[in-house]
Design a protein around this motif. Structure first.
Motif: not given
Length: 103
Positions: A39-57
């Motif tokens: 998406m041409s973005k980068r994680g900043r605080c990365c607090g959303c990554f656990p939720n993103v993993v759930d969405i990926i699954i």
């Protein structure tokens, strides 16, 4: 729903990016950094990554269900992905200091 408030990314945008990645190679391992890079973005605080993993699954499971992948293929891939997710959640919890409090 807004998933990443640092980059203003919604779950719909994340799901669309995951599907694009799966269309390229349906058995690749997709992680949050790969989604953000696409998406041409980068994680900043990365607090959303656990939720993103759930969405990926969830998105990957739905994708393969629509694609009529065999149960053996799905089970093998999803068990590897869930194991990866659980290992990283434990590591995140272990790194958190007891004195750290969320605002």
């Amino acid at each position: 729903m807004l998933v990443c408030s640092c980059n203003y990314i919604t779950d719909k945008e994340i799901r669309e990016t995951i599907i694009e990645l799966l269309d390229q190679d349906c058995w690749q391992l997709i992680v949050p950094a790969k989604v953000y890079h696409a998406m041409s973005k980068r994680g900043r605080c990365c607090g959303c990554f656990p939720n993103v993993v759930d969405i990926i699954i969830q998105t990957t499971e739905d994708y393969h269900a629509r694609r009529h992948s065999t149960e053996a293929e799905i089970f093998d891939f999803m068990s590897r992905l869930k194991k990866f997710h659980e290992e990283n959640r434990r590591a995140d919890i272990e790194r958190r200091q007891k004195s750290h409090r969320a605002a």
